[in-house]
Scaffold this motif. Structure first.
Motif, mmCIF file in Angstrom:
data_model
loop_
_atom_site.group_PDB
_atom_site.id
_atom_site.type_symbol
_atom_site.label_atom_id
_atom_site.label_comp_id
_atom_site.label_asym_id
_atom_site.label_seq_id
_atom_site.Cartn_x
_atom_site.Cartn_y
_atom_site.Cartn_z
ATOM 1 N N PHE A 75 0.838 -1.202 0.000
ATOM 2 C CA PHE A 75 0.000 0.000 0.000
ATOM 3 C C PHE A 75 0.873 1.253 0.000
ATOM 4 N N ARG A 76 1.885 1.244 0.842
ATOM 5 C CA ARG A 76 2.765 2.415 0.920
ATOM 6 C C ARG A 76 3.527 2.635 -0.392
ATOM 7 N N TRP A 84 -3.584 -6.365 -3.902
ATOM 8 C CA TRP A 84 -4.875 -7.039 -3.851
ATOM 9 C C TRP A 84 -4.778 -8.550 -3.649
ATOM 10 N N PRO A 85 -3.799 -9.246 -4.240
ATOM 11 C CA PRO A 85 -3.690 -10.676 -3.921
ATOM 12 C C PRO A 85 -3.427 -10.942 -2.438
ATOM 13 N N LEU A 115 -12.570 -4.611 -3.235
ATOM 14 C CA LEU A 115 -12.775 -5.234 -1.925
ATOM 15 C C LEU A 115 -13.995 -6.146 -1.955
ATOM 16 N N GLN A 116 -15.070 -5.704 -2.615
ATOM 17 C CA GLN A 116 -16.253 -6.544 -2.724
ATOM 18 C C GLN A 116 -15.925 -7.853 -3.431
ATOM 19 N N GLU A 117 -15.090 -7.772 -4.455
ATOM 20 C CA GLU A 117 -14.684 -8.971 -5.188
ATOM 21 C C GLU A 117 -13.799 -9.873 -4.330
ATOM 22 N N ALA A 118 -13.013 -9.268 -3.455
ATOM 23 C CA ALA A 118 -12.061 -10.043 -2.641
ATOM 24 C C ALA A 118 -12.705 -10.684 -1.421
ATOM 25 N N LEU A 119 -13.882 -10.200 -1.020
ATOM 26 C CA LEU A 119 -14.513 -10.743 0.183
ATOM 27 C C LEU A 119 -14.759 -12.240 0.026
ATOM 28 N N PRO A 120 -14.348 -13.029 0.981
ATOM 29 C CA PRO A 120 -14.597 -14.476 0.906
ATOM 30 C C PRO A 120 -16.047 -14.787 1.246
#
Length: 309
Positions: A75-76, A84-85, A115-120
């Motif tokens: 992020f930094r 994202w992975p 984030l919505q796509e990454a949510l398990p």
């Protein structure tokens, strides 16, 4: 001892890289040593070696913390293809307060979508995310998750979902509120009548009716019963709301119907739905008549209905 010395170095503001390096050499399988060395190397500007150590930390441990360190590193650096992975890897094993992870992810480009796509699929994580969005005042973004989660709600969660339905209705999100209500598996007729909790007033149900007791010490103006009812555009409706009053002095009770839109419009007790109105709010109010004392006694309703004509 090397790990203890590294911690002392950090507490005292000394460069811990040497002691952290010794800790890694003595305990090469300890993920925390690699992660802390990676962060120290980053602080010194050695980004290549820092990344190597942080990645090693995630490879040596299945826990959340090394992934939190690595995704913050990316992020930094604004390295989103690598960020994202790690988020996707970290979410399923996250625990406790997930708000910092959600907050960080939303700051990335296209953060909400990614984030919505990454949510398990884990329900507790999706539930936490919905609460997080609501805490930010983003009810519209939370609504699809709330509706989906309602279908599998736990018994102890029912008050939460009813509260969120009320929030949706307050924000004129009628479609979302209806969908959530249906997924809760509640009664067919949304939404339930809500009796007021007002000093000087006692209200309790009697089958489909309500018994309302006014002590004479109630406020001069108050809402006694309230409900939201879905309506269909172009349809004509009539409010059937008989009241049996035993009040002294008599009077002061009025039914009000208003559209659930901004700004709301007051409707007659017989009306045709116009515009894009999806629901109306119905209220029974008490208003002390001018020149009269406050009423005392009993009121009964009889099967109040909004009937399609």
């Amino acid at each position: 001892m090397a790990w203890i010395q590294a911690q002392l170095d950090q507490q005292q503001g000394s460069n811990p890289i040497a002691s952290l390096g010794r800790a890694v050499a003595l305990g090469p399988r300890e993920a925390v040593y690699h992660s802390r060395l990676g962060l120290a190397l980053e602080e010194q500007g050695d980004l290549q070696d820092a990344e190597r150590e942080l990645v090693l930390g995630t490879q040596l441990s299945k826990k959340y913390e090394p992934r939190w360190d690595l995704l913050n590193f990316y992020f930094r650096r604004a390295e989103w293809d690598r960020f994202w992975p790690v988020v996707s890897d970290a979410l399923p094993i996250s625990w406790g307060d997930r708000a910092p992870l959600f907050e960080l992810a939303l700051q990335a480009p296209a953060g909400r979508t990614r984030l919505q796509e990454a949510l398990p699929g884990k329900r507790d994580i999706r539930f936490n995310y919905a609460i997080f969005l609501i805490s930010r005042g983003d009810l519209a973004a939370a609504a699809p998750s709330i509706s989906e989660l309602a279908a599998s709600r736990m018994p102890e969660e029912r008050p939460d979902f009813l509260y969120w339905i009320d929030l949706m209705l307050e924000n004129r999100m009628v479609h979302e509120a209806l969908e959530t209500w249906r997924n809760l598996g509640e009664a067919d007729d949304p939404f339930p009548w809500k009796p007021a909790k007002i000093s000087g007033v006692t209200i309790y149900p009697q089958g489909e009716a309500w018994r309302i007791l006014l002590s004479g010490n109630q406020p001069e103006h108050c809402v006694l019963l309230e409900s939201v009812k879905p309506v269909t555009a172009g349809q004509h409706y009539r409010l059937e709301a008989p009241l049996e009053e035993k009040l002294s002095p008599a009077g002061g009770l009025l039914w009000y119907i208003e559209t659930l839109e901004a700004p709301p419009r007051l409707l007659d007790q017989s009306f045709t739905v116009t515009g894009a109105v999806e629901a109306v709010r119905i209220r029974l109010e008490y208003q002390r008549p001018q020149g009269s004392v406050r009423a005392e006694g009993e009121v009964r309703t009889h099967s109040v209905r909004l009937k399609a004509q």
